[in-house]
Design a protein around this motif. Structure first.
Motif, mmCIF file in Angstrom:
data_model
loop_
_atom_site.group_PDB
_atom_site.id
_atom_site.type_symbol
_atom_site.label_atom_id
_atom_site.label_comp_id
_atom_site.label_asym_id
_atom_site.label_seq_id
_atom_site.Cartn_x
_atom_site.Cartn_y
_atom_site.Cartn_z
ATOM 1 N N PRO A 23 7.240 -48.678 50.967
ATOM 2 C CA PRO A 23 8.016 -48.027 51.976
ATOM 3 C C PRO A 23 9.360 -47.597 51.552
ATOM 4 N N TYR A 24 9.896 -48.301 50.615
ATOM 5 C CA TYR A 24 11.212 -48.016 50.037
ATOM 6 C C TYR A 24 11.200 -47.246 48.824
ATOM 7 N N HIS A 26 11.869 -43.776 48.481
ATOM 8 C CA HIS A 26 13.144 -43.117 48.125
ATOM 9 C C HIS A 26 14.352 -44.212 47.857
ATOM 10 N N ILE A 28 14.428 -47.020 46.605
ATOM 11 C CA ILE A 28 14.318 -47.378 45.157
ATOM 12 C C ILE A 28 14.763 -46.276 44.107
ATOM 13 N N LEU A 59 9.792 -51.097 36.905
ATOM 14 C CA LEU A 59 9.430 -51.025 38.022
ATOM 15 C C LEU A 59 7.948 -50.463 38.385
ATOM 16 N N ARG A 62 5.432 -52.768 37.758
ATOM 17 C CA ARG A 62 5.286 -53.969 38.711
ATOM 18 C C ARG A 62 4.588 -53.369 39.993
ATOM 19 N N PHE A 63 4.850 -52.160 40.160
ATOM 20 C CA PHE A 63 4.242 -51.606 41.582
ATOM 21 C C PHE A 63 2.975 -51.376 41.381
ATOM 22 N N ARG A 68 -0.175 -54.464 46.833
ATOM 23 C CA ARG A 68 -1.560 -55.056 47.620
ATOM 24 C C ARG A 68 -2.323 -53.821 48.127
ATOM 25 N N ARG A 71 -2.511 -52.096 51.434
ATOM 26 C CA ARG A 71 -1.721 -50.979 51.816
ATOM 27 C C ARG A 71 -2.503 -49.703 51.626
#
Lengths: 883, 114
Positions: A23-24, A26, A28, A59, A62-63, A68, A71
């Motif tokens: 959700p973050y 933009h 980030i 990043l 990680r993502f 998860r 989502r």
């Protein structure tokens, strides 16, 4: 102000996609951008960009790995991302397997990419010129020359030029060697020059950087004392003097006017430094018998090479009718510039390398497929459960393919590094004197097309090793896997595939080994075996006498013999000789001859022989044996009876069953000569077959302008080099001596291509051998683990350790034997191909093939020894309890 | 003895630290200064990704709320997301403080530096 600086685009893109589920997203990107801007002003933009890339990679990793799955549901893109995450996780869970696969792939893909880099530079894009595809090279062909391309005679060239006016080739131009001796402020220097038709520059679409190129009226001898300099020569010899145009310089004892300087990168052909107009006097313009011109031209816009070929064929057919004696048998072929300039052997060598590379890649793929199959077997239950819970089979296959693609993706940068390093090594070991003759060698490197080819190789690899496990997963029997324990899920079908892969590996490795050993033994033979002369302790050097000061044969002869005298008198010299050509040098002289009593009516059918003019000591200095008759003597002078010595092969060819001594022969239109001696044969060119008929004449009776000296020395030849230069300079101080090297070095330069062939093949063969043995080892280890229960039962029933060991090794032996049988067929075929097409010296010895097959078999079986011992140590109780 | 009420969110140690930093930063609490203060004051260097994950979790639990600021050129035209601690977040902080203080009770003699 640094706020206008943007973060690296690719890194930002990567993050944008990786953050699809956050959700973050933009925020980030914004936060990173903000810190990036701050770093730009606080540190430096370069640092900031580096920092941004590191952050983006961390990043993204990680993502992708940790996001998860809950989502991301439903959307195809989300589902794809989830598959990506799943594949990435499954790869990162097995770091050793991943490392093994990536390293194998990197080596195999990298080796292929390196070979492709060579193919690209040497065959596909050897010249870096504007519109290079339009530059063509018409050559003379004739049944007499076999498949060789022959240069063109002056009269034929002028007729071609005339007949081609308005035709599909424009700016038809001829090129001739011109070894220019440049005398000036510094010591005399021999410069590589070429005499070219004025149209030469237009054909290449090249323009002078300063001044101009040649005018049409400069193609006649009276106006031809003009030169164009290369940028390098202009800077080196004339200090980059901008006022050089219009000045005169001293070349070959004559004054030449500089009319222009070419731009920096222009050095066609062969790193030329000097160009002069090619001008024929009236006699030369009628010469149809000496073929020495290289011809190039430019395809007119909209014309194809086939149009040029058609027109050329028409032209030479007419010439054959007009001049049946000289041109009766001649044809013409139109090559591309790259095709025409490169050695005929190059494409064959390169296709051998590329074939070897693909073999290695296939072996690597078989190995990886095996590793992944083993892994698929371990995951059988997991997959069965996923299918049972509603995951589609397509999706599971997609996952497997994705995993392969990711492994390839990981291997790609490493493969490019391997390719780049290999190309750099190949480049570093090629002497500059040889590079000149290999168009494109300088351009070897990771070109965009090489990178593209690497990606293609990688794609082939991903498909090759990804499909097998994926196919197995797809048809995997779900219910059986669930019903039974994990081990029973491994059916006989899978074993069959794995065994087949081992067979393939062995079958592919054997021909590679054979090719490598054949190449290696060829070069060893060439370097160590008797070539017809003794290359040890011989110093060689070259001199080219300018026509202006040495127009007279007597002067040339006096210079040559005086130089030999000076060289032989040096302390440490055990004898000296001179000839127009020394053994193994990179040039040759060929003449058409006529035998007394056997004159051909059609002179174009006159036999051709290698032609040497040599001094009296030549055979002695080179330790060439005389088979019959005598060597040349000081009494064989210009005015005495013309004599000749012929090689044993020439004697055999022209006077079979009779003595060659006292036979008479002549060059076409030359004086009759009497054969006074027969000498041993010399291997001049490794690529040609041996025993080329060779004619020797005393240099006093036929002194040429190009001289090669050979000095037999007592000690290391190069220590005499300064004294030798001084000896030549004492006779004519304006005469540069060049290519001063030992005869061993000459041979080494000549055979370096063999060195390359052998080392590259050896590298491939080594790689193939290691991969094949590792593959067999892995499969046997796996099979033993799978059969632990069965082995346990057998041992409980009384089988001894030796029985089990024998059984396991026997199994490996059977696989190897099948592989070897297939490999033998391939190896024999390959050996034949090499024998026929590639290296005149290779003889595909079946004993070598058989010995290598045995060696490979033993190595493979040795590779199965460890697994076999492990099988024999299985404790029946432990094996049975674990079920 | 205070206990955690079921309707209150439980916050872990890192989350507590983040909440405290957000409180301290007041109106300027967006990801970059939060991470810097965590490093400077709490001596916790955490990966950027971990911070966003933690903030996302805190927002889901209702402990923080976020509002978007103005688009800024130095962020490539993107706005900042400012975080504020909600009532639930404050409650969670108080709860854990109570828990900690309760546990500290009577141990001063052993744990205080001499």
């Amino acid at each position: 102000m640094t706020s206008h600086l943007k973060p690296p685009r690719a890194a930002e893109r990567l993050l944008f996609f990786a953050l699809a589920g956050s959700p973050y997203r933009h925020d980030i990107l914004g936060d990173l951008h903000e810190t990036f801007a701050a770093l730009c002003s606080r540190r430096s933009p370069a640092f900031a960009r580096w920092w941004y890339r590191v952050q983006a990679l961390r990043l993204a990793a990680r993502f992708i790995l940790r996001a998860r799955p809950a989502r991301t549901k439903g959307q195809p893109m989300d589902r794809f991302l989830m598959d990506v995450r799943f594949a990435a996780r499954s790869i990162s869970k097995r770091p050793f397997l991943t490392a093994a696969v990536v390293a194998t792939l990197a080596l195999a893909i990298g080796a292929n990419a390196a070979v492709f880099g060579v193919v690209d530079a040497l065959l596909l894009h050897p010249f870096d010129m504007h519109d290079v595809d339009r530059i063509v090279m018409p050559v003379t062909t004739s049944p007499r020359f076999g498949e060789k391309r022959e240069t063109v005679s002056p009269a034929d060239f002028l007729d071609w030029q005339h007949a081609m006016q308005g035709g599909p080739i424009e700016h038809l131009a001829a090129i001739n060697w011109w070894d220019a001796n440049l005398v000036g402020r510094d010591e005399p220097e021999r410069v590589l020059g070429f005499a070219v038709s004025p149209e030469f520059f237009a054909a290449l679409d090249a323009h002078a950087a300063i001044g101009r190129t040649f005018l049409p009226e400069e193609a006649i001898p009276a106006n031809a004392k003009r030169v164009v300099l290369s940028d390098g020569l202009w800077r080196r010899r004339f200090g980059g003097d901008a006022g050089i145009v219009g000045r005169t310089i001293l070349i070959d004892a004559e004054l030449w006017t500089v009319v222009g300087v070419m731009p920096p990168k222009f050095d066609f052909p062969m790193r030329a430094e000097l160009w002069a107009p090619l001008a024929f006097d009236e006699k030369e313009a009628r010469n149809r018998s000496s073929h020495y011109l290289t011809v190039i031209g430019r395809l007119r816009a909209g014309q194809r090479p086939s149009d040029a070929q058609t027109r050329m064929s028409t032209i030479v057919r007419q010439l054959a009718l007009d001049y049946p004696a000289a041109d009766g048998q001649l044809g013409a072929a139109v090559y591309s510039l790259g095709g025409g300039m490169s050695d005929v052997g190059v494409p064959r060598v390169l296709s051998l390398w590329q074939a070897a590379g693909v073999f290695v890649l296939l072996i690597a793929c078989a190995n990886i497929a095996n590793l992944l199959l083993a892994r698929a077997a371990e995951r059988e239950r997991e997959i069965a459960i996923r299918v049972a819970l509603g995951s589609s089979r397509g999706r599971i296959v997609r996952g497997a393919i994705l995993e392969s693609a990711m492994l390839v993706g990981l291997a790609l940068p490493a493969a490019l590094a391997v390719a780049s390093a290999s190309l750099r090594v190949m480049h570093a070991f090629m002497p500059a004197g040889v590079v000149r003759f290999i168009p494109g060698w300088d351009r070897m490197g990771l070109s965009p097309s090489t990178v593209a080819a690497t990606v293609v190789f990688a794609g082939i690899a991903a498909a090759a090793f990804g499909i097998v496990p994926a196919w197995h997963l797809a048809k995997g029997a779900v219910s059986e896997a669930l019903k039974s324990d994990a081990r029973a899920g491994v059916g006989p079908g899978r074993h069959r595939v794995r065994r087949a892969l081992v067979v393939v590996e062995v079958a592919l490795a054997l021909p590679l080994l054979v090719a490598a050993v054949l190449s290696a033994s060829t070069i060893t033979t060439f370097i160590t075996s008797w070539q017809g002369y003794d290359p040890d302790n011989v110093l060689t050097m070259r001199v080219v006498l300018p026509a202006a000061t040495y127009a007279d044969a007597g002067r040339r002869s006096r210079f040559a013999l005086a130089a030999v005298g000076q060289l032989a008198a040096m302390p440490g010299a055990a004898g000296a000789a001179v000839g127009n050509i020394l053994p193994a040098v990179d040039s040759n002289a060929v003449r058409s001859i006529e035998i007394a009593g056997r004159l051909e009516a059609d002179r174009s059918k006159a036999p051709r022989v290698d032609y040497r003019t040599v001094s009296t000591q030549y055979f002695d200095v080179l330790r060439m044996p005389l088979v019959a008759g005598r060597a040349f003597a000081a009494t064989d002078r210009a005015e005495s009876e013309p004599v000749a010595i012929v090689s044993a092969s020439m004697a055999h060819k022209f006077w079979p069953g009779a003595s060659a001594l006292d036979q008479r022969l002549r060059l076409v239109d030359g004086p009759w000569m009497r054969v006074v001696g027969v000498c041993g044969d010399v291997v001049h060119d490794w690529f040609d077959s041996r025993n080329v008929p060779t004619l020797y004449r005393p240099i006093a009776q036929a002194p040429g302008a190009a001289l090669m000296f050979a000095v037999k020395t007592a000690a290391e030849p190069l220590t005499l080099a300064p004294a030798a230069r001084a000896a030549i300079a004492r006779i004519d101080p304006t005469q540069p001596t060049f290519d001063v090297m030992t005869l061993r070095q000459v041979v080494a330069q000549r055979t370096i291509s063999l060195d390359y062939i052998a080392s590259v093949m050896a590298a491939f063969a080594g790689l193939a051998l290691v991969l094949a043995v590792l593959g067999l080892y892995a499969v046997m280890t796996y099979l033993v683990a799978q059969r632990a229960r069965e082995i346990g039962v057998r041992m409980a029933l009384g089988a001894t350790e030796a029985d089990v060991q024998r059984d396991t090794i026997g199994q490996a032996g059977r696989l190897t034997a099948i592989g070897l049988a297939i490999g033998l067929v391939l190896a024999v075929a390959l050996g034949r191909a090499m024998e026929a097409g590639l290296l005149g010296l290779v003889s595909a010895d079946f004993r070598v093939t058989a010995a290598l097959a045995a060696a490979l078999g033993l190595t493979a079986i040795a590779g199965s020894y460890l697994p076999a011992r492990r099988a024999a140590r299985i404790d029946p109780i432990v094996a049975l309890r674990s079920e | 003895m205070p206990t955690l009420k079921s309707k209150d969110a439980y916050v872990g140690e890192l989350e507590q630290l983040i909440l405290l930093v957000v409180l301290r930063l007041g109106d300027d609490a967006y990801a970059n200064p939060i991470r810097e203060d965590l490093d400077r004051i709490a001596r916790r260097r955490i990966a950027r990704g971990a911070l966003y994950t933690a903030l996302e979790r805190l927002e889901q639990k209702g402990c923080v709320r976020s509002v978007m600021g103005e688009p800024l050129p130095e962020r490539g035209g993107r706005p900042r997301r400012y975080f504020t601690v909600t009532a639930a977040g404050l409650r969670a902080l108080r709860e854990s403080r109570q828990v900690l203080l309760g546990l500290w009770d009577g141990l001063e003699a052993k744990l205080e530096p001499r």
